[in-house]
Design a protein around this motif. Sequence first.
Motif, PDB file in Angstrom:
ATOM      1  N   ALA A   1       0.799  -1.225   0.000  1.00  0.00           N
ATOM      2  CA  ALA A   1       0.000   0.000   0.000  1.00  0.00           C
ATOM      3  C   ALA A   1       0.837   1.285   0.000  1.00  0.00           C
ATOM      4  O   ALA A   1       0.447   2.258  -0.665  1.00  0.00           O
ATOM      5  N   PRO A   2       1.971   1.363   0.720  1.00  0.00           N
ATOM      6  CA  PRO A   2       2.751   2.603   0.649  1.00  0.00           C
ATOM      7  C   PRO A   2       3.168   2.971  -0.771  1.00  0.00           C
ATOM      8  O   PRO A   2       3.201   4.151  -1.129  1.00  0.00           O
ATOM      9  N   LYS A   3       3.473   1.968  -1.582  1.00  0.00           N
ATOM     10  CA  LYS A   3       3.825   2.232  -2.973  1.00  0.00           C
ATOM     11  C   LYS A   3       2.625   2.820  -3.723  1.00  0.00           C
ATOM     12  O   LYS A   3       2.760   3.778  -4.495  1.00  0.00           O
ATOM     13  N   LEU A   4       1.454   2.244  -3.519  1.00  0.00           N
ATOM     14  CA  LEU A   4       0.261   2.699  -4.228  1.00  0.00           C
ATOM     15  C   LEU A   4      -0.141   4.111  -3.804  1.00  0.00           C
ATOM     16  O   LEU A   4      -0.633   4.893  -4.622  1.00  0.00           O
ATOM     17  N   VAL A   5       0.088   4.437  -2.534  1.00  0.00           N
ATOM     18  CA  VAL A   5      -0.181   5.799  -2.076  1.00  0.00           C
ATOM     19  C   VAL A   5       0.833   6.759  -2.681  1.00  0.00           C
ATOM     20  O   VAL A   5       0.484   7.846  -3.167  1.00  0.00           O
ATOM     21  N   ASP A   6       2.092   6.379  -2.689  1.00  0.00           N
ATOM     22  CA  ASP A   6       3.146   7.226  -3.255  1.00  0.00           C
ATOM     23  C   ASP A   6       2.884   7.506  -4.729  1.00  0.00           C
ATOM     24  O   ASP A   6       3.133   8.605  -5.224  1.00  0.00           O
ATOM     25  N   TRP A   7       2.340   6.513  -5.442  1.00  0.00           N
ATOM     26  CA  TRP A   7       2.041   6.680  -6.875  1.00  0.00           C
ATOM     27  C   TRP A   7       0.673   7.313  -7.106  1.00  0.00           C
ATOM     28  O   TRP A   7       0.246   7.481  -8.231  1.00  0.00           O
ATOM     29  N   ARG A   8      -0.054   7.628  -6.017  1.00  0.00           N
ATOM     30  CA  ARG A   8      -1.381   8.243  -6.069  1.00  0.00           C
ATOM     31  C   ARG A   8      -2.423   7.331  -6.708  1.00  0.00           C
ATOM     32  O   ARG A   8      -3.398   7.817  -7.295  1.00  0.00           O
ATOM     33  N   CYS A   9      -2.209   6.043  -6.546  1.00  0.00           N
ATOM     34  CA  CYS A   9      -3.245   5.078  -6.915  1.00  0.00           C
ATOM     35  C   CYS A   9      -4.223   4.884  -5.763  1.00  0.00           C
ATOM     36  O   CYS A   9      -5.342   4.414  -5.973  1.00  0.00           O
ATOM     37  N   LEU A  10      -3.773   5.204  -4.555  1.00  0.00           N
ATOM     38  CA  LEU A  10      -4.617   5.193  -3.356  1.00  0.00           C
ATOM     39  C   LEU A  10      -4.470   6.541  -2.665  1.00  0.00           C
ATOM     40  O   LEU A  10      -3.406   7.176  -2.746  1.00  0.00           O
ATOM     41  N   PRO A  11      -5.508   6.998  -1.954  1.00  0.00           N
ATOM     42  CA  PRO A  11      -5.415   8.294  -1.261  1.00  0.00           C
ATOM     43  C   PRO A  11      -4.540   8.187  -0.013  1.00  0.00           C
ATOM     44  O   PRO A  11      -4.545   7.161   0.674  1.00  0.00           O
TER      45      PRO A  11
ATOM     46  N   ASP B   1      -5.302  10.905   6.148  1.00  0.00           N
ATOM     47  CA  ASP B   1      -5.122  12.237   6.718  1.00  0.00           C
ATOM     48  C   ASP B   1      -4.002  12.260   7.746  1.00  0.00           C
ATOM     49  O   ASP B   1      -3.921  11.400   8.631  1.00  0.00           O
ATOM     50  N   ASN B   2      -3.156  13.274   7.636  1.00  0.00           N
ATOM     51  CA  ASN B   2      -2.096  13.538   8.628  1.00  0.00           C
ATOM     52  C   ASN B   2      -1.195  12.338   8.866  1.00  0.00           C
ATOM     53  O   ASN B   2      -0.694  12.119   9.978  1.00  0.00           O
ATOM     54  N   ALA B   3      -0.972  11.521   7.844  1.00  0.00           N
ATOM     55  CA  ALA B   3      -0.143  10.326   8.005  1.00  0.00           C
ATOM     56  C   ALA B   3       1.044  10.386   7.052  1.00  0.00           C
ATOM     57  O   ALA B   3       0.892  10.717   5.868  1.00  0.00           O
ATOM     58  N   ASN B   4       2.212  10.081   7.576  1.00  0.00           N
ATOM     59  CA  ASN B   4       3.400   9.969   6.737  1.00  0.00           C
ATOM     60  C   ASN B   4       3.425   8.592   6.091  1.00  0.00           C
ATOM     61  O   ASN B   4       3.093   7.587   6.728  1.00  0.00           O
ATOM     62  N   ILE B   5       3.819   8.535   4.841  1.00  0.00           N
ATOM     63  CA  ILE B   5       3.858   7.262   4.130  1.00  0.00           C
ATOM     64  C   ILE B   5       5.012   6.422   4.669  1.00  0.00           C
ATOM     65  O   ILE B   5       6.171   6.853   4.625  1.00  0.00           O
ATOM     66  N   PRO B   6       4.731   5.232   5.208  1.00  0.00           N
ATOM     67  CA  PRO B   6       5.826   4.383   5.699  1.00  0.00           C
ATOM     68  C   PRO B   6       6.636   3.835   4.534  1.00  0.00           C
ATOM     69  O   PRO B   6       6.154   3.732   3.406  1.00  0.00           O
TER      70      PRO B   6
ATOM     71  N   VAL C   1      -5.857  -9.577  15.121  1.00  0.00           N
ATOM     72  CA  VAL C   1      -4.707  -9.344  14.246  1.00  0.00           C
ATOM     73  C   VAL C   1      -3.686  -8.525  15.013  1.00  0.00           C
ATOM     74  O   VAL C   1      -4.022  -7.487  15.608  1.00  0.00           O
ATOM     75  N   ARG C   2      -2.454  -8.976  14.982  1.00  0.00           N
ATOM     76  CA  ARG C   2      -1.365  -8.281  15.658  1.00  0.00           C
ATOM     77  C   ARG C   2      -0.605  -7.445  14.631  1.00  0.00           C
ATOM     78  O   ARG C   2      -0.157  -7.943  13.606  1.00  0.00           O
ATOM     79  N   LYS C   3      -0.486  -6.145  14.892  1.00  0.00           N
ATOM     80  CA  LYS C   3       0.362  -5.294  14.049  1.00  0.00           C
ATOM     81  C   LYS C   3       1.808  -5.537  14.468  1.00  0.00           C
ATOM     82  O   LYS C   3       2.159  -5.389  15.632  1.00  0.00           O
ATOM     83  N   LEU C   4       2.632  -5.930  13.537  1.00  0.00           N
ATOM     84  CA  LEU C   4       4.013  -6.303  13.859  1.00  0.00           C
ATOM     85  C   LEU C   4       5.007  -5.183  13.612  1.00  0.00           C
ATOM     86  O   LEU C   4       6.031  -5.098  14.292  1.00  0.00           O
ATOM     87  N   ALA C   5       4.742  -4.349  12.617  1.00  0.00           N
ATOM     88  CA  ALA C   5       5.698  -3.302  12.267  1.00  0.00           C
ATOM     89  C   ALA C   5       4.967  -2.189  11.537  1.00  0.00           C
ATOM     90  O   ALA C   5       3.857  -2.373  11.031  1.00  0.00           O
ATOM     91  N   ALA C   6       5.593  -1.039  11.471  1.00  0.00           N
ATOM     92  CA  ALA C   6       5.006   0.084  10.753  1.00  0.00           C
ATOM     93  C   ALA C   6       4.812  -0.297   9.286  1.00  0.00           C
ATOM     94  O   ALA C   6       5.707  -0.854   8.652  1.00  0.00           O
ATOM     95  N   GLY C   7       3.654  -0.009   8.775  1.00  0.00           N
ATOM     96  CA  GLY C   7       3.362  -0.327   7.382  1.00  0.00           C
ATOM     97  C   GLY C   7       1.874  -0.252   7.136  1.00  0.00           C
ATOM     98  O   GLY C   7       1.068  -0.178   8.080  1.00  0.00           O
ATOM     99  N   TRP C   8       1.502  -0.239   5.868  1.00  0.00           N
ATOM    100  CA  TRP C   8       0.098  -0.201   5.471  1.00  0.00           C
ATOM    101  C   TRP C   8      -0.218  -1.377   4.572  1.00  0.00           C
ATOM    102  O   TRP C   8       0.624  -1.793   3.759  1.00  0.00           O
ATOM    103  N   VAL C   9      -1.424  -1.892   4.699  1.00  0.00           N
ATOM    104  CA  VAL C   9      -1.884  -2.963   3.814  1.00  0.00           C
ATOM    105  C   VAL C   9      -3.073  -2.471   3.000  1.00  0.00           C
ATOM    106  O   VAL C   9      -3.823  -1.586   3.421  1.00  0.00           O
ATOM    107  N   ASP C  10      -3.225  -3.048   1.840  1.00  0.00           N
ATOM    108  CA  ASP C  10      -4.389  -2.809   0.989  1.00  0.00           C
ATOM    109  C   ASP C  10      -4.821  -4.153   0.428  1.00  0.00           C
ATOM    110  O   ASP C  10      -4.007  -4.865  -0.164  1.00  0.00           O
ATOM    111  N   VAL C  11      -6.089  -4.509   0.623  1.00  0.00           N
ATOM    112  CA  VAL C  11      -6.568  -5.823   0.190  1.00  0.00           C
ATOM    113  C   VAL C  11      -7.356  -5.746  -1.116  1.00  0.00           C
ATOM    114  O   VAL C  11      -8.113  -6.647  -1.446  1.00  0.00           O
TER     115      VAL C  11
END
Length: 270
Positions: free
Chosen positions: A88-98, A101-106, A123-133
Amino acid sequence: MMRRAQPWLGTLVDITADGDPQAVSLAFDDIALVHRLMSFHDAASDISRLNRAAARELLDVHPHTWQVLQLAGQIGELSHGLFNIACAPKLVDWRCLPQPDNANIPSYQPALAVYRCEQGHQVRKLAAGWVDVGGIAKGYAVDLAVEALQRAGVVAGCVNAGGDLRCFGERTWPVAVRDPLEPRRSGAQLELRNEALATSAAYFSARSHEGRPISALVDGRSGEPLVMATSASVRAPRCANADALTKVVLASGDAHHAALAGLQASAFII
C-alpha cells in the motif's frame, strides 16, 4: 433469470441469478459488508484501523477481514512474496490510493511482516506499514455473494465484480477475456461451470508518474510496478484465490507457478 448491478468495491458488481429477487438483495448485502470492512479509503474500516495501529498492538477485526488477511498471508508465502498486500505505501506514493489524513507514508520493505493473524479473529500489528486488500477482497466478496445466493435456494447464477467472477449451477457461462493490447476487443473466449475466473492487467491503471510508468499492480518482491502489456487470468474453485493468484502469475510471467497447484488453480497469459 434476473440480472442486477450495483457499484461496490470500486467497480460495478453484476449478479445474474435464477431465483427469488430477495436472494440477490442478500448477496449485495454481503458485498456491501466487505466494502465497509476492507476499504482503504474509509477511516472506520478494519483495514484503516490496522494501518493506523502501532507496532505490537492487537486488534479485534470482523471474521471476514481476518479470513482475507489470513488468505493473503498464505498466498504471499506460497508465492514467495510475489503477492504482498503490504504494498500500500507504494500505491499511495504513486497516487493510486489516497494518502490517509495527517499520516506519513511508511517505507515499503518487501520482506517485512506487517501483521500476523491470531486466534479469536484478532490481528497483531508487527511493524510500521500499510496494507491494501484490493487485490483479493473483490474475489472474496464474490465468493460471499455466491454463498448467499446458494443459501437462499438459487440453483444457478453468476457474480461478476469487474471481471472477477464465479458461476455455479448446471449452466455453462460463456466468458470473454479482454485483449490486453486492445481492451475493447476479446483476446480469448472460454466457458465456465461451477468455478471462478479472475484477470489482472495494467491496461486500465497504467500511467506515468514522476517520469516513470506505473500501475495499480505491484511486484511484491521488489515494490516495482507491473506495467507489462500482457494479462494474467486464473481459474479456481474460489474467486478470492483466483483474484490474488492473477498478480502472482502476472508478476512472475509463469502460467504454471507452483502457487497455483496449491490452490487447485490454473492460469493462462495473453
